[in-house]
Enzyme design. Structure first.
Site, mmCIF file in Angstrom:
data_model
loop_
_atom_site.group_PDB
_atom_site.id
_atom_site.type_symbol
_atom_site.label_atom_id
_atom_site.label_comp_id
_atom_site.label_asym_id
_atom_site.label_seq_id
_atom_site.Cartn_x
_atom_site.Cartn_y
_atom_site.Cartn_z
ATOM 1 N N LYS A 1 2.843 4.589 -16.224
ATOM 2 C CA LYS A 1 4.017 5.403 -16.482
ATOM 3 C C LYS A 1 3.905 6.710 -15.707
ATOM 4 C CE LYS A 1 6.229 2.796 -17.556
ATOM 5 N NZ LYS A 1 7.648 2.420 -17.293
ATOM 6 N N SER B 1 1.486 0.966 6.761
ATOM 7 C CA SER B 1 0.602 0.856 5.600
ATOM 8 C C SER B 1 -0.736 0.244 5.984
ATOM 9 C CB SER B 1 1.255 -0.012 4.525
ATOM 10 O OG SER B 1 2.397 0.611 4.006
ATOM 11 N N GLU C 1 15.267 5.783 -15.710
ATOM 12 C CA GLU C 1 15.531 6.328 -14.372
ATOM 13 C C GLU C 1 17.023 6.529 -14.125
ATOM 14 O OE1 GLU C 1 13.184 3.395 -12.459
ATOM 15 O OE2 GLU C 1 14.832 2.043 -11.993
ATOM 16 N N ASP D 1 10.470 -3.847 -5.223
ATOM 17 C CA ASP D 1 10.975 -4.889 -6.124
ATOM 18 C C ASP D 1 11.930 -5.851 -5.415
ATOM 19 O OD1 ASP D 1 9.713 -4.117 -8.629
ATOM 20 O OD2 ASP D 1 10.878 -2.281 -8.430
ATOM 21 N N GLU D 2 12.733 -5.322 -4.499
ATOM 22 C CA GLU D 2 13.776 -6.153 -3.877
ATOM 23 C C GLU D 2 13.218 -7.112 -2.821
ATOM 24 O OE1 GLU D 2 13.489 -2.874 -3.806
ATOM 25 O OE2 GLU D 2 13.981 -2.057 -1.835
ATOM 26 N N PHE E 1 0.852 -1.191 0.000
ATOM 27 C CA PHE E 1 0.000 0.000 0.000
ATOM 28 C C PHE E 1 0.890 1.245 0.000
ATOM 29 C CE2 PHE E 1 -3.373 2.902 1.665
ATOM 30 C CZ PHE E 1 -4.372 2.544 0.778
ATOM 31 N N GLY E 2 1.926 1.196 -0.844
ATOM 32 C CA GLY E 2 2.830 2.343 -0.975
ATOM 33 C C GLY E 2 2.381 3.210 -2.136
ATOM 34 N N GLN F 1 2.388 2.868 -5.518
ATOM 35 C CA GLN F 1 1.472 2.246 -6.481
ATOM 36 C C GLN F 1 0.301 1.550 -5.790
ATOM 37 O OE1 GLN F 1 1.428 2.269 -9.962
ATOM 38 N NE2 GLN F 1 3.004 3.821 -9.739
ATOM 39 N N ASP G 1 12.625 1.043 -18.579
ATOM 40 C CA ASP G 1 12.340 1.684 -17.297
ATOM 41 C C ASP G 1 13.633 1.933 -16.527
ATOM 42 O OD1 ASP G 1 10.065 2.325 -15.237
ATOM 43 O OD2 ASP G 1 11.537 1.144 -14.117
ATOM 44 N N GLN H 1 10.086 -8.636 -3.368
ATOM 45 C CA GLN H 1 9.058 -9.451 -4.029
ATOM 46 C C GLN H 1 9.412 -10.934 -4.128
ATOM 47 O OE1 GLN H 1 7.781 -7.822 -7.776
ATOM 48 N NE2 GLN H 1 7.149 -5.868 -6.877
HETATM 49 P P1 NDP Z 1 6.557 1.387 -2.077
HETATM 50 O O1 NDP Z 1 7.928 1.233 -1.499
HETATM 51 O O2 NDP Z 1 5.992 2.761 -2.216
HETATM 52 O O3 NDP Z 1 5.516 0.539 -1.215
HETATM 53 C C1 NDP Z 1 5.770 -0.762 -0.824
HETATM 54 C C2 NDP Z 1 4.620 -1.279 0.014
HETATM 55 O O4 NDP Z 1 4.893 -2.652 0.333
HETATM 56 C C3 NDP Z 1 4.416 -0.568 1.323
HETATM 57 O O5 NDP Z 1 3.047 -0.450 1.578
HETATM 58 C C4 NDP Z 1 5.066 -1.509 2.349
HETATM 59 O O6 NDP Z 1 4.389 -1.411 3.576
HETATM 60 C C5 NDP Z 1 4.769 -2.852 1.734
HETATM 61 N N1 NDP Z 1 5.704 -3.901 2.111
HETATM 62 C C6 NDP Z 1 7.070 -3.850 2.133
HETATM 63 N N2 NDP Z 1 7.591 -5.035 2.493
HETATM 64 C C7 NDP Z 1 6.525 -5.856 2.702
HETATM 65 C C8 NDP Z 1 6.413 -7.218 3.098
HETATM 66 N N3 NDP Z 1 7.486 -7.966 3.347
HETATM 67 N N4 NDP Z 1 5.168 -7.736 3.207
HETATM 68 C C9 NDP Z 1 4.078 -7.004 2.986
HETATM 69 N N5 NDP Z 1 4.124 -5.703 2.602
HETATM 70 C C10 NDP Z 1 5.329 -5.143 2.469
HETATM 71 O O7 NDP Z 1 6.574 0.627 -3.489
HETATM 72 P P2 NDP Z 1 6.199 1.241 -4.943
HETATM 73 O O8 NDP Z 1 4.748 1.490 -4.997
HETATM 74 O O9 NDP Z 1 7.154 2.312 -5.302
HETATM 75 O O10 NDP Z 1 6.595 -0.011 -5.876
HETATM 76 C C11 NDP Z 1 5.734 -1.126 -6.032
HETATM 77 C C12 NDP Z 1 5.926 -1.683 -7.431
HETATM 78 O O11 NDP Z 1 5.472 -0.718 -8.376
HETATM 79 C C13 NDP Z 1 7.372 -1.985 -7.810
HETATM 80 O O12 NDP Z 1 7.380 -3.115 -8.615
HETATM 81 C C14 NDP Z 1 7.780 -0.764 -8.612
HETATM 82 O O13 NDP Z 1 8.820 -1.009 -9.533
HETATM 83 C C15 NDP Z 1 6.482 -0.469 -9.334
HETATM 84 N N6 NDP Z 1 6.333 0.894 -9.842
HETATM 85 C C16 NDP Z 1 6.525 1.958 -9.001
HETATM 86 C C17 NDP Z 1 6.317 3.243 -9.462
HETATM 87 C C18 NDP Z 1 6.407 4.417 -8.530
HETATM 88 O O14 NDP Z 1 6.116 5.519 -8.978
HETATM 89 N N7 NDP Z 1 6.788 4.286 -7.262
HETATM 90 C C19 NDP Z 1 5.956 3.512 -10.866
HETATM 91 C C20 NDP Z 1 5.666 2.311 -11.632
HETATM 92 C C21 NDP Z 1 5.888 1.070 -11.123
HETATM 93 P P3 NDP Z 1 5.086 -1.316 5.033
HETATM 94 O O15 NDP Z 1 6.541 -0.986 4.819
HETATM 95 O O16 NDP Z 1 4.314 -0.247 5.754
HETATM 96 O O17 NDP Z 1 4.887 -2.659 5.611
HETATM 97 MG MG MG Z 2 11.507 2.025 -12.192
#
Ligand code: NDP
Ligand code: MG
Ligand code: MG
Length: 339
Positions: free
Chosen positions: A130, A52, A194, A82-83, A24-25, A27, A190, A85
């Protein structure tokens, strides 16, 4: 190239399906809320007790642990960093994801570089907006959308592409246009964008400009306005009307200086030679290997660089000046950045 719009996508491919958005970050919040507003049956998968979790619940979403959310779902969208997943997929997603389900991504890194190798019974596709998440949400709310790339890695059901288009429609992307691609091309372009231009390239131009002016004795406040603050004004013009539109709006003096001095700062052929080297490291998997190892080692290089750049003088003057410009509404608070 065919671009897909609302009338090409049938949201019916999601009807009767339960969707789990993991994360819930940036995206995750945008996808989950847009899906919900589009009438999709959505739940969010997170770590219990996390920040989150509270945020997602406050938005009125159903929140579960990752394993529980996946167990309920027909379609799982991976919006974790991504790291993380690959590990979460192995431990919490794959063992709980139903036979014949679907697995979706917003970026191709883990699939393209083989960090996640999904079961053969699954549909695997990508819907990659995008633009950053806050824009995916705000554009949707004003009846528009952010363009996205769509790709299919595995089509077990025979309708993976239609499901991907339906998902793209539900988050608003087909309102703006969806471009079909492959995991390989999305991942490589991508990363290149960046590294070479958006983040790596632009920050170095800004820092070099700031250091050049302040080392020559000009006040840091003036340097900040000229080389950082005004970037947005210029980028907005380029975004709306292209390079020519921007050049139409600036003064003739600025335009003449642009043509005649730009190449002195960023020599095109030499810069392209260096960009091709950065692209090569992406294409060969050299960058991916380095980043995977960096994460296994606990991100030492990332943390050291983060500290070094946070201490750059442009950040001190910048935070002082931005505090005096109440019309600038930061999307990210200082507490959130840990600074
Ligand atoms: P964020 O870092 O913003 O959010 C990550 C979310 O994952 C947080 O809600 C975090 O919550 C949660 N999280 C982290 N670790 C865990 C875990 N072990 N179990 C459960 N939840 C977890 O990520 P983004 O939105 O930036 O990126 C997500 C994907 O979207 C990636 O693949 C990225 O490449 C892609 N993307 C991102 C873009 C962007 O603008 N940011 C643009 C296009 C694609 P908490 O830490 O509170 O637990
Ligand atoms: Mg990227
Ligand atoms: Mg000026």
């Amino acid at each position: 190239m065919k671009i897909y719009y609302d009338h090409d996508a049938d949201i019916g491919f999601l009807s009767g399906k339960k969707v789990a958005v993991l994360g819930f970050g940036s995206q995750g919040h945008a996808h989950a809320l847009n899906l919900k507003d589009s009438g999709v049956d959505v739940r969010v998968g997170l770590r219990p007790g996390s920040k989150s979790w509270a945020r997602a619940e406050a938005e009125g979403l159903r929140v579960l642990s990752v394993a529980e959310a996946v167990r309920e779902a027909d379609l799982v969208m991976m919006l974790l960093p991504d790291e993380t997943q690959a590990r979460v997929y192995r431990e919490e997603v794959e063992p709980n994801l139903k036979e014949g389900g679907a697995l979706a991504f917003a970026h191709g890194f883990n699939i393209h570089f083989g960090q996640i190798r999904p079961r053969k019974d699954l549909d695997v596709f990508m819907v990659a907006p995008k633009g950053p998440g806050h824009l995916v949400r705000s554009e949707y709310q004003r009846g528009s959308g952010v363009p996205a790339l769509v790709a299919v890695h595995q089509d077990a059901s025979g309708s993976a592409f239609q499901t991907a288009l339906a998902y793209a429609k539900a988050i608003g992307a087909t309102r703006a246009g969806v471009i079909p691609t492959t995991f390989k091309d999305e991942t490589e372009t991508d990363l290149f964008g960046e590294q070479a231009v958006l983040c790596g390239g632009l920050t170095r131009l800004i820092a070099a400009g700031f250091e050049t002016l302040t080392e020559a004795g000009y006040p840091p406040e003036m340097a900040y306005f000229e080389v950082l603050h005004e970037v947005k004004l210029i980028v907005d013009l380029i975004y709306e009307s292209g390079l020519s539109g921007m050049r139409y709006s600036i003064s003739n003096t600025a335009e003449y200086g642009d043509y005649t001095r730009g190449d002195q700062v960023v020599p095109l052929e030499e810069t392209k030679r260096r960009m091709r080297e950065v692209l090569r490291q992406i294409q060969t998997g050299e960058f991916a290997r380095e980043w995977v190892l960096e994460n296994q080692a606990g991100q030492p290089v990332l943390q050291a660089n983060r500290r070094r750049w946070q201490a750059h003088p442009i950040e001190e003057v910048g935070s002082r000046l931005r505090a005096m410009m109440p019309f600038i509404k930061p999307r990210i608070s200082k507490e959130e950045m840990g600074g």
